[in-house]
Design a protein around this motif. Structure first.
Motif: not given
Length: 224
Positions: A153-161, A200-203
């Motif tokens: 997934v490239g990265a597990v970000t803070v903006a996931e589902r 959060v989406g920006i981050v």
């Protein structure tokens, strides 16, 4: 299939080798504990569809009779269903590419339902649209990177589902508990959540861009 390290390894394999955090491990334990007995007889695609319908129900609960507490319960239930479809697919060995497509489409439609729920709770439409736009661009970036060879997934970000589900559930619970909004800043719960979702989406976008640049192949493989 043995619970514990086994599901951690499967989750890690699906997410490009990223190791699950303690919170994710706890979530996986709960999902795998529920993926037993009669639940295993439900096709994973049906579970994906039920998760989407549950989120539509959350929007309807606010837009219609104005029941934010019920909406919060439905959003949480949708999160459980979202985890169960993958767990059931793996446990019953029914995971397949078409199922992944169905799950992804259900997730994106569910995200639209989350945005609609937030708007129905009173969030300003521009903030809702901004958060959804960031989400869809992020998911498109990930999908395109995977199509040209990026593993995982490239990265597990803070903006996931899960973060999106938690934010909207919190907005609904906050609205039910305190309809006048947040006392310290004077904002209603939905507006504060929409702003938080956008931030959060920006981050998350920055995290994903860094992850894509780090993991995407430098060139296409040679023709065979």
């Amino acid at each position: 299939m043995t619970d514990g390290p086994a599901e951690d390894a499967q989750w890690s394999a699906l997410h490009g080798g990223v190791q699950p955090s303690p919170m994710v491990r706890g979530w996986l334990r709960m999902i795998w504990a529920l993926a037993r007995g009669p639940v295993l007889r439900v096709p994973p695609d049906v579970l994906s569809a039920l998760g989407l319908l549950t989120l539509v129900g959350a929007w309807a609960a606010v837009e219609g009779p104005g029941w934010p507490a019920l909406a919060a319960v439905l959003v949480i239930a949708a999160g459980v269903l979202d985890g169960l479809d993958g767990a059931v697919a793996m446990r019953t060995r029914r995971a397949r590419p078409l199922g992944a497509v169905v799950d992804a489409v259900a997730d994106r439609l569910g995200d639209l339902a989350l945005g609609a729920t937030l708007a129905a709770l009173g969030a300003p439409l521009p903030w809702v649209l901004a958060s959804l736009a960031l989400l869809f661009v992020m998911e498109y970036l990930r999908a395109r990177a995977q199509s040209v060879g990026m593993p995982g997934v490239g990265a597990v970000t803070v903006a996931e589902r899960p973060t999106r589900l938690i934010l909207v559930a919190a907005a609904a619970l906050g609205t039910a508990a305190s309809p006048t909004g947040l006392p310290l800043i004077g904002w209603d719960w939905a507006s504060a959540t929409a702003v938080a979702w956008t931030v959060v989406g920006i981050v998350g976008m920055v995290q994903l861009v860094i992850g894509v640049r780090r993991t995407i192949p430098a060139r296409f493989p040679p023709d065979r």
